[in-house]
Design a protein around this motif. Structure first.
Motif, PDB file in Angstrom:
ATOM      1  N   ALA B  48       0.928  -1.129   0.155  1.00  0.00           N
ATOM      2  CA  ALA B  48      -0.075   0.026   0.068  1.00  0.00           C
ATOM      3  C   ALA B  48       0.899   1.363  -0.085  1.00  0.00           C
ATOM      4  CB  ALA B  48      -1.024   0.098   1.176  1.00  0.00           C
ATOM      5  N   HIS B  49       1.846   1.225   0.901  1.00  0.00           N
ATOM      6  CA  HIS B  49       2.665   2.241   1.100  1.00  0.00           C
ATOM      7  C   HIS B  49       3.529   2.565  -0.389  1.00  0.00           C
ATOM      8  CE1 HIS B  49       1.560   2.382   5.288  1.00  0.00           C
ATOM      9  NE2 HIS B  49       2.282   3.755   5.393  1.00  0.00           N
ATOM     10  N   ALA B  50       4.016   1.301  -0.928  1.00  0.00           N
ATOM     11  CA  ALA B  50       4.642   1.487  -2.119  1.00  0.00           C
ATOM     12  C   ALA B  50       3.965   1.978  -3.368  1.00  0.00           C
ATOM     13  CB  ALA B  50       5.313   0.023  -2.445  1.00  0.00           C
ATOM     14  N   SER B  51       2.535   1.814  -3.209  1.00  0.00           N
ATOM     15  CA  SER B  51       1.776   2.262  -4.329  1.00  0.00           C
ATOM     16  C   SER B  51       1.874   3.787  -4.663  1.00  0.00           C
ATOM     17  CB  SER B  51       0.295   1.974  -4.248  1.00  0.00           C
ATOM     18  OG  SER B  51      -0.401   2.515  -3.203  1.00  0.00           O
ATOM     19  N   LEU B  52       2.159   4.488  -3.569  1.00  0.00           N
ATOM     20  CA  LEU B  52       2.003   6.024  -3.393  1.00  0.00           C
ATOM     21  C   LEU B  52       2.896   6.885  -4.641  1.00  0.00           C
ATOM     22  CD1 LEU B  52       0.628   8.431  -2.427  1.00  0.00           C
ATOM     23  CD2 LEU B  52       2.671   8.791  -0.726  1.00  0.00           C
ATOM     24  N   PRO B  53       4.180   6.492  -4.826  1.00  0.00           N
ATOM     25  CA  PRO B  53       5.202   6.881  -5.990  1.00  0.00           C
ATOM     26  C   PRO B  53       4.753   6.388  -7.277  1.00  0.00           C
ATOM     27  CG  PRO B  53       6.303   5.119  -4.627  1.00  0.00           C
ATOM     28  CD  PRO B  53       5.007   5.587  -3.688  1.00  0.00           C
ATOM     29  N   GLY B  54       4.095   5.218  -7.129  1.00  0.00           N
ATOM     30  CA  GLY B  54       3.444   4.748  -8.646  1.00  0.00           C
ATOM     31  C   GLY B  54       2.311   5.508  -9.129  1.00  0.00           C
ATOM     32  N   ILE B  55       1.430   6.023  -7.967  1.00  0.00           N
ATOM     33  CA  ILE B  55       0.190   7.081  -8.276  1.00  0.00           C
ATOM     34  C   ILE B  55       0.880   8.294  -8.830  1.00  0.00           C
ATOM     35  CG2 ILE B  55      -1.557   8.212  -6.990  1.00  0.00           C
ATOM     36  CD1 ILE B  55      -2.204   5.581  -5.494  1.00  0.00           C
ATOM     37  N   CYS B  56       1.722   8.967  -7.997  1.00  0.00           N
ATOM     38  CA  CYS B  56       2.301  10.317  -8.184  1.00  0.00           C
ATOM     39  C   CYS B  56       2.717  10.144  -9.692  1.00  0.00           C
ATOM     40  CB  CYS B  56       3.562  10.506  -7.294  1.00  0.00           C
ATOM     41  SG  CYS B  56       2.505  11.104  -5.731  1.00  0.00           S
ATOM     42  N   ILE B  57       3.943   9.107 -10.127  1.00  0.00           N
ATOM     43  CA  ILE B  57       4.414   9.174 -11.349  1.00  0.00           C
ATOM     44  C   ILE B  57       3.458   9.103 -12.473  1.00  0.00           C
ATOM     45  CG2 ILE B  57       5.945   7.618 -12.610  1.00  0.00           C
ATOM     46  CD1 ILE B  57       7.619   7.103 -10.398  1.00  0.00           C
ATOM     47  N   ILE B  75       0.414  -0.921  -9.168  1.00  0.00           N
ATOM     48  CA  ILE B  75       0.856  -2.011  -9.262  1.00  0.00           C
ATOM     49  C   ILE B  75       2.058  -2.139 -10.076  1.00  0.00           C
ATOM     50  CG2 ILE B  75       0.516  -4.165 -10.787  1.00  0.00           C
ATOM     51  CD1 ILE B  75      -2.801  -3.668 -10.761  1.00  0.00           C
ATOM     52  N   LEU B  76       2.483  -1.445 -10.684  1.00  0.00           N
ATOM     53  CA  LEU B  76       4.191  -1.388 -11.174  1.00  0.00           C
ATOM     54  C   LEU B  76       4.835  -1.128  -9.945  1.00  0.00           C
ATOM     55  CD1 LEU B  76       3.756   0.053 -14.650  1.00  0.00           C
ATOM     56  CD2 LEU B  76       4.513  -2.294 -14.316  1.00  0.00           C
ATOM     57  N   SER B  77       4.724   0.060  -9.441  1.00  0.00           N
ATOM     58  CA  SER B  77       5.520   0.163  -8.160  1.00  0.00           C
ATOM     59  C   SER B  77       5.662  -0.778  -7.147  1.00  0.00           C
ATOM     60  CB  SER B  77       5.435   1.692  -7.717  1.00  0.00           C
ATOM     61  OG  SER B  77       4.079   1.994  -6.970  1.00  0.00           O
ATOM     62  N   GLY B  78       4.246  -1.458  -6.986  1.00  0.00           N
ATOM     63  CA  GLY B  78       4.066  -2.572  -5.989  1.00  0.00           C
ATOM     64  C   GLY B  78       5.040  -3.820  -6.402  1.00  0.00           C
ATOM     65  N   MET B  79       5.071  -3.831  -7.681  1.00  0.00           N
ATOM     66  CA  MET B  79       5.894  -4.940  -8.205  1.00  0.00           C
ATOM     67  C   MET B  79       7.149  -4.641  -7.882  1.00  0.00           C
ATOM     68  SD  MET B  79       3.791  -6.083 -11.587  1.00  0.00           S
ATOM     69  CE  MET B  79       5.282  -6.734 -12.389  1.00  0.00           C
ATOM     70  N   VAL B  80       7.730  -3.464  -8.043  1.00  0.00           N
ATOM     71  CA  VAL B  80       9.110  -3.030  -8.013  1.00  0.00           C
ATOM     72  C   VAL B  80       9.435  -3.245  -6.412  1.00  0.00           C
ATOM     73  CG1 VAL B  80      11.022  -1.379  -7.871  1.00  0.00           C
ATOM     74  CG2 VAL B  80       9.121  -1.586  -9.897  1.00  0.00           C
ATOM     75  N   ALA B  81       8.493  -2.945  -5.527  1.00  0.00           N
ATOM     76  CA  ALA B  81       8.907  -2.920  -4.094  1.00  0.00           C
ATOM     77  C   ALA B  81       8.886  -4.521  -3.552  1.00  0.00           C
ATOM     78  CB  ALA B  81       7.628  -2.444  -3.245  1.00  0.00           C
ATOM     79  N   THR B  82       8.078  -5.249  -4.046  1.00  0.00           N
ATOM     80  CA  THR B  82       8.153  -6.766  -3.836  1.00  0.00           C
ATOM     81  C   THR B  82       9.592  -7.381  -4.350  1.00  0.00           C
ATOM     82  OG1 THR B  82       5.900  -6.683  -4.590  1.00  0.00           O
ATOM     83  CG2 THR B  82       6.629  -8.855  -3.930  1.00  0.00           C
ATOM     84  N   PHE B  83      10.076  -6.941  -5.480  1.00  0.00           N
ATOM     85  CA  PHE B  83      11.283  -7.379  -6.300  1.00  0.00           C
ATOM     86  C   PHE B  83      12.239  -6.851  -5.037  1.00  0.00           C
ATOM     87  CE2 PHE B  83      14.936  -6.708  -8.913  1.00  0.00           C
ATOM     88  CZ  PHE B  83      15.016  -8.111  -9.565  1.00  0.00           C
ATOM     89  N   GLY B  84      12.102  -5.608  -4.747  1.00  0.00           N
ATOM     90  CA  GLY B  84      13.208  -5.063  -3.692  1.00  0.00           C
ATOM     91  C   GLY B  84      13.386  -6.104  -2.497  1.00  0.00           C
TER      92      GLY B  84
END
Lengths: 257, 318
Positions: B48-57, B75-84
């Protein structure tokens, strides 16, 4: 014997990260026997089973089950994982867990029905647990949980079984029940591989043994393979005393009472 | 109170928002049950927290507030976060909880920086983007609602279809693989559904608190039952109830964000469950242990000779 081995392993090598756990393991398993996989802690006994079942990736090697790949033969294979591998506080009951053994046959989307319930109850009965079918699994004792796992494997109606330390932390009553079941499976012509720790009961329980420590030390009929020399090579010098006792013919008999 | 409720429900706008938040709570509760049982509650919060930059971008690139684009970005930034998280646990000695803490705060930090940047950019469209922080159900438009309702309905449908598979992979993933189910793919699917349900609820409940809608109803539902099917349905109902309560209260009181009210409702349900649920609840457990103790004392009294006489004297059979 049909000429096709239930299980053939050749040249199997498994590594976690950088450490090689099993090197160049190869053996053939005869049909209709109880086979013990014996070795010290960290020898790669569980890893051997998991690599055969494709649960951990292998670096090299071939596994053939009834002459085919595991993928094609998996309905003929039953698996009993270590009891500690799951969270027993999961919201489900004993019968439900046993019916999971049918999920492979059911395939996608189909739910277990009356037929699966009947078979599930039958398997619970075979392990002496039919009175506990509706019991929440966290309220079962360790030995009862182990028997539920066995019943789940029975529900798979397989021809080749892999059991990862089914005797770990169970009481004498459960151990007896499990042994009775293993002999029943054997009399039906099934082949069972069991990861086992207790050297004192090896000769009494198993027809064949695989001695493992990072590689295959020895494999064959128990009376020929369970020798002081082989145990020395498997466990190293520190095990000399226990090994000497365990290998003496009278010891296994004493432990059976 | 009832008049007030009836008055609100005649407003078609409120009715729509209510319907959307009911479905959202239901979907989150259902998916959250599986996250909870797979011990991945904190992962929902991280996503959820990781979705914020995705929304902003997404907003910076497109210049419009489109929920569809936000979902893709989140979803994309969530995936990057999971990968991280995956990379940190795999290539360092750091365990998963610490990895999630690092990734969560890092992504949220980036999100806040980007959001501040957007707010000072003078783009007229940006007003309302800050609502994604704590959620404002009342600010949602019809298309947003349709989106939210459709996503939640899809989540629920998939969970019904794949109930057996999700159950197996949540209880014993190794065994699932042994049976020939693609356990890794099913786990990925559950993760993806978690991201989707989190993102669908971001506008209504906000990135900071949406995870509570995922975890708290599931944790509350676990107290009432020993059956997964019942737990999933109960968690869905608790989630729907919290969502509806949050929406109604925040619509009635101006400037009160929806997220906190939703979370407070869910938490109340959890406290009630933890206290009063039969069997697992705190009170039920205390009663059982008291009964066991008093039974034991009675039994001891029956066994010890000097107490036996007093018990017998009072006419009780031992």
């Amino acid at each position: 014997m049909t000429g096709i081995f239930p299980l053939q392993v050749s040249n199997l090598t498994v590594a976690y990260q950088k450490k090689t756990v099993l090197r160049n393991v190869g053996f053939n398993i005869p049909e209709g026997k109880l086979i013990g996989i014996i070795g010290p802690n960290g020898a790669g006994k569980s890893t051997l089973i998991k690599a055969i079942l494709g649960l951990v990736p292998k670096v090299d090697g071939e596994v053939s089950i009834f002459g085919g790949s595991y993928r094609n033969r998996r309905k003929q294979v039953g698996y009993v994982p270590q009891r500690e591998s799951v969270d027993w506080d999961f919201p489900t009951n004993a019968l439900d867990v046993v019916m999971m053994g049918r999920y492979g046959h059911l395939g996608w989307f189909r739910r277990p029905g009356a037929e699966e319930r009947r078979l599930g109850m039958e398997c619970l009965d075979k392990v002496g647990m039919s009175a506990f079918s509706g019991r929440q699994i966290s309220q079962l004792s360790g030995g009862q949980q182990q028997r539920v796992f066995l019943a789940r494997a029975l529900a798979q109606e397989a021809d080749l079984y892999f059991m990862d330390e089914p005797f770990a932390g169970v009481d004498a009553k459960t151990e007896k029940a499990i042994i009775g079941l293993l002999h029943q499976l054997k009399s039906q012509g099934k082949t069972v591989l069991v990861v086992h720790h207790d050297l004192a009961t090896v000769e009494q329980y198993f027809d064949h043994i695989l001695l493992v420590n990072g590689e295959l030390i020895a494999a064959g009929p128990t009376n020929e393979t369970f020798t002081p020399e082989n145990l020395q090579r498997t466990y190293g010098g520190t095990m000399a005393l226990i090994k000497g006792n365990a290998a003496s013919p009278g010891y296994g008999g004493d432990a059976s009472c | 109170m009832l008049n007030w409720l009836a008055g609100m429900l005649t407003d078609p706008n409120v009715r729509w928002i209510l319907f959307g938040s009911l479905l959202l709570g239901l979907g989150n509760g259902v998916i959250g049950s599986f996250s909870y049982l797979r011990k991945q509650s904190l992962l929902g919060d991280t996503l959820a927290h990781a979705s914020l930059p995705g929304i902003c971008i997404s907003f910076m690139l497109s210049g419009v507030k489109s929920v569809g684009l936000f979902v893709v970005g989140a979803i994309l930034s969530g995936m990057v976060a999971t990968f991280g998280i995956h990379a940190i646990t795999r290539y360092t000695r750091i365990k998963q909880d610490a990895a999630m803490g690092i990734v969560l705060s890092f992504f949220f930090g980036i999100g806040i920086v980007l959001m501040t940047h957007i707010q000072h950019s003078g783009n007229g469209n940006q007003s309302g983007l800050d609502k994604y922080m704590f959620g404002q159900a009342a600010s949602m438009m019809k298309p947003d609602l349709y989106m939210m309702a459709a996503v939640s309905a899809g989540l629920i449908l998939l969970s019904i279809l794949l109930f057996k598979e999700f159950k197996l992979v949540s209880f014993d993933p190794g065994y699932a693989r042994g049976l020939g189910y693609p356990a890794a793919a099913l786990e990925q699917l559950l993760l993806f559904l978690t991201v989707v349900s989190v993102v669908a609820g971001v506008q209504a409940v906000g990135v900071v608190l949406i995870a509570a809608l995922l975890i708290t109803p599931a944790a509350a539902a676990r107290y009432w039952t020993h059956r997964l099917g019942v737990m999933v349905v109960l968690a869905g109902l608790f989630g729907a109830l919290s969502g509806a309560a949050g929406t109604l209260v925040s619509s009635a009181l101006d400037n009160l964000p929806t997220g906190p009210v939703t979370v407070l409702s869910a938490t109340s349900l959890f406290v009630l469950s933890a206290l009063f649920a039969p069997g697992r609840g705190v009170i039920a457990k205390a009663l059982v242990s008291r009964k066991v103790k008093s039974d034991y004392v009675l039994q001891q009294a029956g066994n010890s000779p000097e107490l036996q006489t007093t018990v017998k004297a009072s006419g009780e059979e031992v």
